[in-house]
Scaffold this motif. Structure first.
Motif, PDB file in Angstrom:
ATOM      1  N   ASP A  86       6.498   0.844   3.591  1.00  0.00           N
ATOM      2  CA  ASP A  86       5.590   1.965   3.382  1.00  0.00           C
ATOM      3  C   ASP A  86       5.063   2.455   4.715  1.00  0.00           C
ATOM      4  O   ASP A  86       5.209   1.798   5.751  1.00  0.00           O
ATOM      5  CB  ASP A  86       4.431   1.558   2.469  1.00  0.00           C
ATOM      6  CG  ASP A  86       3.577   0.472   3.085  1.00  0.00           C
ATOM      7  OD1 ASP A  86       2.691   0.804   3.894  1.00  0.00           O
ATOM      8  OD2 ASP A  86       3.799  -0.712   2.782  1.00  0.00           O
ATOM      9  N   GLY A  88       2.037   2.801   5.717  1.00  0.00           N
ATOM     10  CA  GLY A  88       0.831   2.164   6.228  1.00  0.00           C
ATOM     11  C   GLY A  88       1.090   1.231   7.400  1.00  0.00           C
ATOM     12  O   GLY A  88       0.427   1.303   8.432  1.00  0.00           O
ATOM     13  N   SER A 172      -0.821   0.170  -0.192  1.00  0.00           N
ATOM     14  CA  SER A 172      -0.848   1.489   0.441  1.00  0.00           C
ATOM     15  C   SER A 172      -1.487   2.524  -0.478  1.00  0.00           C
ATOM     16  O   SER A 172      -2.187   3.433  -0.020  1.00  0.00           O
ATOM     17  CB  SER A 172       0.562   1.933   0.822  1.00  0.00           C
ATOM     18  OG  SER A 172       0.958   1.347   2.040  1.00  0.00           O
ATOM     19  N   ASN A 254       5.139   7.999  -1.087  1.00  0.00           N
ATOM     20  CA  ASN A 254       5.182   7.273   0.178  1.00  0.00           C
ATOM     21  C   ASN A 254       6.634   7.177   0.649  1.00  0.00           C
ATOM     22  O   ASN A 254       7.543   7.678  -0.009  1.00  0.00           O
ATOM     23  CB  ASN A 254       4.572   5.881   0.000  1.00  0.00           C
ATOM     24  CG  ASN A 254       3.946   5.317   1.252  1.00  0.00           C
ATOM     25  OD1 ASN A 254       4.370   5.626   2.365  1.00  0.00           O
ATOM     26  ND2 ASN A 254       2.936   4.474   1.087  1.00  0.00           N
TER      27      ASN A 254
END
Length: 339
Positions: A86, A88, A172, A254
Protein backbone atom coordinates in the motif's frame (compact mmCIF):
# COMPACT_ATOMS: atom_id res chain seq x y z
CA UNK A 1 6.31 1.61 12.16
CA UNK A 2 4.41 -1.53 12.88
CA UNK A 3 5.74 -4.09 15.30
CA UNK A 4 5.21 -6.98 12.92
CA UNK A 5 7.98 -9.48 12.35
CA UNK A 6 9.84 -9.49 9.07
CA UNK A 7 10.20 -13.01 7.78
CA UNK A 8 13.66 -12.80 6.28
CA UNK A 9 14.65 -15.84 4.30
CA UNK A 10 18.13 -17.19 3.76
CA UNK A 11 19.60 -15.41 0.76
CA UNK A 12 20.22 -18.57 -1.22
CA UNK A 13 16.56 -19.47 -0.95
CA UNK A 14 15.45 -16.07 -2.15
CA UNK A 15 16.57 -16.32 -5.78
CA UNK A 16 13.35 -16.58 -7.70
CA UNK A 17 14.73 -18.45 -10.70
CA UNK A 18 17.92 -20.05 -11.97
CA UNK A 19 20.07 -17.69 -14.00
CA UNK A 20 21.32 -18.55 -17.44
CA UNK A 21 25.11 -18.90 -17.65
CA UNK A 22 25.54 -15.50 -19.34
CA UNK A 23 23.76 -13.69 -16.55
CA UNK A 24 25.78 -15.59 -13.93
CA UNK A 25 28.99 -14.43 -15.58
CA UNK A 26 27.79 -10.83 -15.71
CA UNK A 27 26.57 -11.05 -12.13
CA UNK A 28 23.48 -8.91 -12.72
CA UNK A 29 21.19 -9.14 -9.71
CA UNK A 30 18.80 -7.10 -7.63
CA UNK A 31 17.66 -7.35 -4.02
CA UNK A 32 13.95 -6.64 -3.57
CA UNK A 33 12.28 -6.13 -0.20
CA UNK A 34 8.63 -7.00 -0.73
CA UNK A 35 5.61 -6.30 1.43
CA UNK A 36 3.46 -7.98 -1.19
CA UNK A 37 2.50 -11.57 -0.56
CA UNK A 38 4.87 -14.01 -2.25
CA UNK A 39 2.07 -15.81 -4.06
CA UNK A 40 0.99 -12.53 -5.70
CA UNK A 41 4.32 -11.05 -6.80
CA UNK A 42 6.78 -13.97 -7.11
CA UNK A 43 5.50 -15.24 -10.49
CA UNK A 44 5.99 -11.92 -12.25
CA UNK A 45 9.42 -11.41 -10.67
CA UNK A 46 10.38 -14.86 -11.94
CA UNK A 47 9.17 -13.84 -15.38
CA UNK A 48 11.37 -10.72 -15.21
CA UNK A 49 14.36 -12.93 -14.48
CA UNK A 50 13.48 -15.30 -17.31
CA UNK A 51 13.17 -12.48 -19.83
CA UNK A 52 16.13 -10.34 -18.72
CA UNK A 53 18.57 -12.74 -17.06
CA UNK A 54 18.67 -10.48 -13.98
CA UNK A 55 18.56 -12.44 -10.72
CA UNK A 56 16.00 -11.22 -8.20
CA UNK A 57 16.60 -11.99 -4.55
CA UNK A 58 13.53 -11.27 -2.45
CA UNK A 59 12.93 -10.68 1.24
CA UNK A 60 9.23 -11.07 2.05
CA UNK A 61 7.33 -9.81 5.06
CA UNK A 62 4.62 -7.51 6.30
CA UNK A 63 4.59 -4.27 4.29
CA UNK A 64 5.26 -1.94 7.19
CA UNK A 65 7.71 -4.28 8.91
CA UNK A 66 9.78 -4.62 5.74
CA UNK A 67 9.82 -0.84 5.34
CA UNK A 68 10.89 -0.54 8.96
CA UNK A 69 13.68 -3.03 8.30
CA UNK A 70 14.97 -0.75 5.53
CA UNK A 71 15.00 2.22 7.89
CA UNK A 72 16.79 0.23 10.57
CA UNK A 73 19.43 -0.94 8.10
CA UNK A 74 19.98 2.60 6.86
CA UNK A 75 22.96 3.02 4.55
CA UNK A 76 23.83 -0.67 5.03
CA UNK A 77 20.58 -1.96 3.54
CA UNK A 78 21.19 -4.42 0.69
CA UNK A 79 17.78 -3.57 -0.82
CA UNK A 80 17.61 -2.03 -4.27
CA UNK A 81 13.84 -1.96 -4.69
CA UNK A 82 10.99 -1.82 -2.20
CA UNK A 83 7.59 -3.18 -3.25
CA UNK A 84 4.80 -2.24 -0.86
CA UNK A 85 1.29 -3.55 -0.46
CA UNK A 86 0.00 0.00 0.00
CA UNK A 87 0.97 3.63 -0.39
CA UNK A 88 1.32 4.24 3.33
CA UNK A 89 4.62 2.40 3.75
CA UNK A 90 5.92 3.90 0.50
CA UNK A 91 5.04 7.36 1.79
CA UNK A 92 6.79 6.66 5.08
CA UNK A 93 10.00 5.64 3.28
CA UNK A 94 9.79 8.72 1.07
CA UNK A 95 9.26 10.96 4.10
CA UNK A 96 12.34 9.43 5.73
CA UNK A 97 14.48 10.14 2.65
CA UNK A 98 14.95 6.44 1.91
CA UNK A 99 13.74 6.54 -1.72
CA UNK A 100 15.46 8.02 -4.77
CA UNK A 101 13.67 10.15 -7.39
CA UNK A 102 12.39 8.15 -10.34
CA UNK A 103 13.02 9.22 -13.94
CA UNK A 104 10.29 10.70 -16.10
CA UNK A 105 9.97 7.59 -18.28
CA UNK A 106 8.80 5.73 -15.17
CA UNK A 107 6.62 8.45 -13.68
CA UNK A 108 4.80 9.36 -16.88
CA UNK A 109 3.29 5.88 -17.15
CA UNK A 110 1.15 6.24 -14.02
CA UNK A 111 -1.73 8.68 -13.34
CA UNK A 112 -0.88 11.43 -10.88
CA UNK A 113 -3.30 10.19 -8.26
CA UNK A 114 -1.46 6.87 -8.06
CA UNK A 115 2.12 8.07 -7.64
CA UNK A 116 4.24 10.13 -5.28
CA UNK A 117 3.92 13.87 -5.78
CA UNK A 118 7.66 13.98 -5.04
CA UNK A 119 8.31 11.47 -7.82
CA UNK A 120 9.81 8.85 -5.51
CA UNK A 121 7.39 5.95 -5.91
CA UNK A 122 4.76 4.74 -8.37
CA UNK A 123 1.75 2.51 -8.11
CA UNK A 124 1.99 -0.81 -9.92
CA UNK A 125 -1.64 -1.85 -9.56
CA UNK A 126 -4.73 -0.48 -7.86
CA UNK A 127 -7.09 -2.08 -5.38
CA UNK A 128 -10.40 -0.78 -4.08
CA UNK A 129 -11.69 -1.12 -0.57
CA UNK A 130 -15.12 -2.73 -0.76
CA UNK A 131 -17.90 -4.15 1.35
CA UNK A 132 -18.37 -7.87 0.72
CA UNK A 133 -21.62 -9.48 1.75
CA UNK A 134 -23.48 -12.76 1.75
CA UNK A 135 -26.62 -12.03 -0.31
CA UNK A 136 -28.58 -14.96 1.11
CA UNK A 137 -27.97 -13.89 4.70
CA UNK A 138 -28.62 -10.22 3.94
CA UNK A 139 -32.03 -11.12 2.50
CA UNK A 140 -32.87 -13.58 5.28
CA UNK A 141 -32.11 -10.98 7.95
CA UNK A 142 -33.91 -8.21 6.09
CA UNK A 143 -30.80 -6.05 6.19
CA UNK A 144 -30.16 -2.95 4.15
CA UNK A 145 -26.53 -2.57 3.10
CA UNK A 146 -24.77 0.26 4.95
CA UNK A 147 -24.19 3.48 3.01
CA UNK A 148 -20.97 4.37 4.83
CA UNK A 149 -18.18 2.53 6.59
CA UNK A 150 -19.23 4.55 9.64
CA UNK A 151 -22.65 2.83 9.58
CA UNK A 152 -21.12 -0.53 10.47
CA UNK A 153 -21.25 0.40 14.15
CA UNK A 154 -25.07 0.56 14.11
CA UNK A 155 -26.97 -1.99 16.25
CA UNK A 156 -28.46 -3.80 13.25
CA UNK A 157 -24.96 -4.93 12.23
CA UNK A 158 -23.91 -6.13 15.70
CA UNK A 159 -21.86 -9.32 15.45
CA UNK A 160 -22.33 -9.50 11.68
CA UNK A 161 -19.24 -7.66 10.41
CA UNK A 162 -15.83 -9.17 9.76
CA UNK A 163 -12.57 -7.29 9.40
CA UNK A 164 -8.81 -7.96 9.23
CA UNK A 165 -7.30 -5.33 11.58
CA UNK A 166 -3.77 -6.76 11.37
CA UNK A 167 -3.70 -6.39 7.59
CA UNK A 168 -1.73 -3.52 6.04
CA UNK A 169 -4.54 -2.57 3.67
CA UNK A 170 -6.97 -2.18 6.55
CA UNK A 171 -4.40 -0.15 8.45
CA UNK A 172 -3.97 2.18 5.46
CA UNK A 173 -7.73 2.56 5.31
CA UNK A 174 -7.72 3.61 8.96
CA UNK A 175 -4.93 6.08 8.21
CA UNK A 176 -7.08 7.52 5.43
CA UNK A 177 -9.95 7.88 7.88
CA UNK A 178 -7.64 9.77 10.22
CA UNK A 179 -6.64 12.13 7.41
CA UNK A 180 -10.22 12.64 6.23
CA UNK A 181 -12.17 12.59 9.50
CA UNK A 182 -9.62 13.28 12.22
CA UNK A 183 -8.15 11.12 14.96
CA UNK A 184 -11.04 11.49 17.41
CA UNK A 185 -13.72 10.30 14.97
CA UNK A 186 -11.53 7.45 13.76
CA UNK A 187 -10.63 6.25 17.26
CA UNK A 188 -14.30 6.29 18.24
CA UNK A 189 -15.22 4.30 15.12
CA UNK A 190 -12.63 1.64 15.96
CA UNK A 191 -13.79 1.39 19.56
CA UNK A 192 -17.44 1.26 18.47
CA UNK A 193 -16.68 -1.50 15.96
CA UNK A 194 -15.09 -3.59 18.70
CA UNK A 195 -18.01 -2.89 21.04
CA UNK A 196 -20.44 -3.85 18.27
CA UNK A 197 -18.87 -7.30 18.01
CA UNK A 198 -16.83 -6.98 14.81
CA UNK A 199 -15.19 -10.36 14.17
CA UNK A 200 -11.44 -10.32 13.58
CA UNK A 201 -9.69 -12.46 10.97
CA UNK A 202 -6.25 -11.22 11.92
CA UNK A 203 -4.32 -10.30 8.79
CA UNK A 204 -6.18 -12.68 6.47
CA UNK A 205 -8.59 -11.10 4.01
CA UNK A 206 -8.92 -14.51 2.35
CA UNK A 207 -10.27 -16.04 5.55
CA UNK A 208 -12.51 -13.01 6.01
CA UNK A 209 -14.04 -13.44 2.55
CA UNK A 210 -14.53 -17.16 3.12
CA UNK A 211 -16.25 -16.43 6.42
CA UNK A 212 -18.70 -14.08 4.71
CA UNK A 213 -19.42 -16.63 1.99
CA UNK A 214 -20.10 -19.36 4.56
CA UNK A 215 -22.39 -17.15 6.64
CA UNK A 216 -20.07 -17.09 9.65
CA UNK A 217 -20.39 -13.32 9.30
CA UNK A 218 -22.63 -11.45 6.89
CA UNK A 219 -20.53 -8.41 5.90
CA UNK A 220 -16.83 -7.69 5.59
CA UNK A 221 -14.53 -4.76 4.76
CA UNK A 222 -11.68 -5.85 2.53
CA UNK A 223 -9.91 -5.33 -0.79
CA UNK A 224 -11.88 -6.09 -3.94
CA UNK A 225 -9.68 -8.78 -5.44
CA UNK A 226 -9.98 -11.41 -2.72
CA UNK A 227 -13.54 -12.22 -3.71
CA UNK A 228 -12.66 -12.43 -7.40
CA UNK A 229 -9.69 -14.70 -6.77
CA UNK A 230 -11.80 -17.02 -4.61
CA UNK A 231 -14.51 -17.12 -7.27
CA UNK A 232 -11.96 -18.33 -9.80
CA UNK A 233 -11.79 -21.47 -7.65
CA UNK A 234 -15.51 -21.61 -6.89
CA UNK A 235 -17.73 -19.52 -9.20
CA UNK A 236 -20.81 -20.41 -7.14
CA UNK A 237 -19.38 -18.84 -3.98
CA UNK A 238 -22.18 -17.04 -2.12
CA UNK A 239 -20.39 -13.70 -2.04
CA UNK A 240 -20.95 -10.30 -3.61
CA UNK A 241 -19.42 -6.86 -3.17
CA UNK A 242 -20.27 -3.20 -3.38
CA UNK A 243 -18.57 0.12 -2.71
CA UNK A 244 -19.69 2.83 -0.34
CA UNK A 245 -21.01 5.84 -2.28
CA UNK A 246 -20.23 9.56 -2.33
CA UNK A 247 -16.51 9.52 -1.67
CA UNK A 248 -16.87 7.63 1.60
CA UNK A 249 -13.62 6.87 3.50
CA UNK A 250 -14.52 3.20 3.10
CA UNK A 251 -14.15 3.50 -0.69
CA UNK A 252 -10.43 4.22 -0.67
CA UNK A 253 -8.57 3.14 -3.80
CA UNK A 254 -5.01 2.34 -2.83
CA UNK A 255 -2.05 0.94 -4.74
CA UNK A 256 0.59 -1.69 -4.55
CA UNK A 257 3.67 0.26 -5.54
CA UNK A 258 7.43 0.38 -5.76
CA UNK A 259 10.38 2.68 -5.31
CA UNK A 260 14.16 2.55 -5.68
CA UNK A 261 16.22 2.80 -2.52
CA UNK A 262 18.39 5.89 -2.25
CA UNK A 263 21.21 3.65 -1.05
CA UNK A 264 21.03 1.27 -4.03
CA UNK A 265 24.27 0.89 -5.96
CA UNK A 266 22.25 -0.23 -8.99
CA UNK A 267 19.62 2.48 -9.57
CA UNK A 268 19.48 1.91 -13.33
CA UNK A 269 18.86 -1.81 -12.95
CA UNK A 270 16.32 -1.13 -10.19
CA UNK A 271 14.46 1.30 -12.45
CA UNK A 272 14.51 -1.36 -15.17
CA UNK A 273 12.58 -3.69 -12.88
CA UNK A 274 9.98 -1.04 -12.09
CA UNK A 275 9.60 -0.26 -15.80
CA UNK A 276 9.07 -3.97 -16.41
CA UNK A 277 6.36 -4.07 -13.73
CA UNK A 278 4.66 -1.19 -15.54
CA UNK A 279 4.95 -2.96 -18.90
CA UNK A 280 2.19 -4.77 -20.71
CA UNK A 281 3.16 -8.27 -19.56
CA UNK A 282 3.20 -7.39 -15.88
CA UNK A 283 0.12 -5.16 -16.05
CA UNK A 284 -1.79 -7.94 -17.79
CA UNK A 285 -0.57 -10.35 -15.10
CA UNK A 286 -1.93 -8.09 -12.34
CA UNK A 287 -5.24 -7.87 -14.16
CA UNK A 288 -5.70 -11.52 -15.08
CA UNK A 289 -3.92 -13.36 -12.29
CA UNK A 290 -4.40 -11.19 -9.19
CA UNK A 291 -7.67 -9.47 -10.26
CA UNK A 292 -6.31 -5.97 -9.66
CA UNK A 293 -6.75 -2.79 -11.67
CA UNK A 294 -3.92 -2.01 -14.12
CA UNK A 295 -2.47 1.50 -13.93
CA UNK A 296 -1.11 1.76 -17.46
CA UNK A 297 -3.20 2.77 -20.47
CA UNK A 298 -4.06 0.13 -23.03
CA UNK A 299 -4.47 -2.82 -20.66
CA UNK A 300 -7.84 -4.55 -20.64
CA UNK A 301 -9.51 -4.52 -17.23
CA UNK A 302 -11.11 -7.65 -15.83
CA UNK A 303 -14.81 -7.17 -16.78
CA UNK A 304 -15.93 -8.75 -13.51
CA UNK A 305 -14.51 -5.83 -11.52
CA UNK A 306 -16.49 -2.78 -10.50
CA UNK A 307 -15.32 -0.16 -13.04
CA UNK A 308 -12.68 1.99 -11.40
CA UNK A 309 -14.11 5.18 -12.88
CA UNK A 310 -17.46 4.42 -11.24
CA UNK A 311 -15.96 4.46 -7.74
CA UNK A 312 -16.27 7.91 -6.16
CA UNK A 313 -13.01 7.96 -4.27
CA UNK A 314 -12.40 10.15 -1.22
CA UNK A 315 -10.26 13.17 -2.01
CA UNK A 316 -6.92 12.23 -0.54
CA UNK A 317 -3.25 12.23 -1.53
CA UNK A 318 -2.02 8.67 -1.05
CA UNK A 319 1.34 10.06 0.08
CA UNK A 320 -0.46 11.35 3.18
CA UNK A 321 -0.99 7.79 4.41
CA UNK A 322 2.53 7.72 5.79
CA UNK A 323 1.81 7.96 9.55
CA UNK A 324 1.59 4.23 10.10
CA UNK A 325 2.86 4.15 13.67
CA UNK A 326 0.10 6.35 15.04
CA UNK A 327 -2.49 4.29 13.18
CA UNK A 328 -1.24 1.02 14.63
CA UNK A 329 -1.18 2.49 18.12
CA UNK A 330 -4.79 3.59 17.64
CA UNK A 331 -5.86 0.15 16.39
CA UNK A 332 -4.07 -1.52 19.31
CA UNK A 333 -5.67 0.84 21.81
CA UNK A 334 -9.13 0.01 20.45
CA UNK A 335 -8.71 -3.67 21.29
CA UNK A 336 -9.21 -4.74 17.68
CA UNK A 337 -6.00 -6.78 17.71
CA UNK A 338 -7.01 -8.59 20.91
CA UNK A 339 -10.13 -10.21 19.47
Amino acid sequence: MFKSRVFVLILAALVMSVLPASAQEEGESLVVYSGRNETLIAPILAQFTEETGVAVQVVYGDTAAVANQILEEGANSPADVYIGQDAGALGALSKAGALAPLPSDVLERVPDVFKSQQGEWVGLSARARVLVYNPTEVEALGLELPQSILDLTKPEYAGLVGWAPANASFQSNVTAMRVLLGDDVTAKWLADMVANGAVSYGSSNTNLNRAVASGEVVLGITNHYYMHNLKKQDPALNLEQTVFPAGDPGSLVNVAGAGVLATSAKPGLAQRLILYLLGSNAQTYFTEQTSEYPLVDGIAVNPALIPLDSIVQPEIDLSDLDDLQTTLAMIEASGALDQ
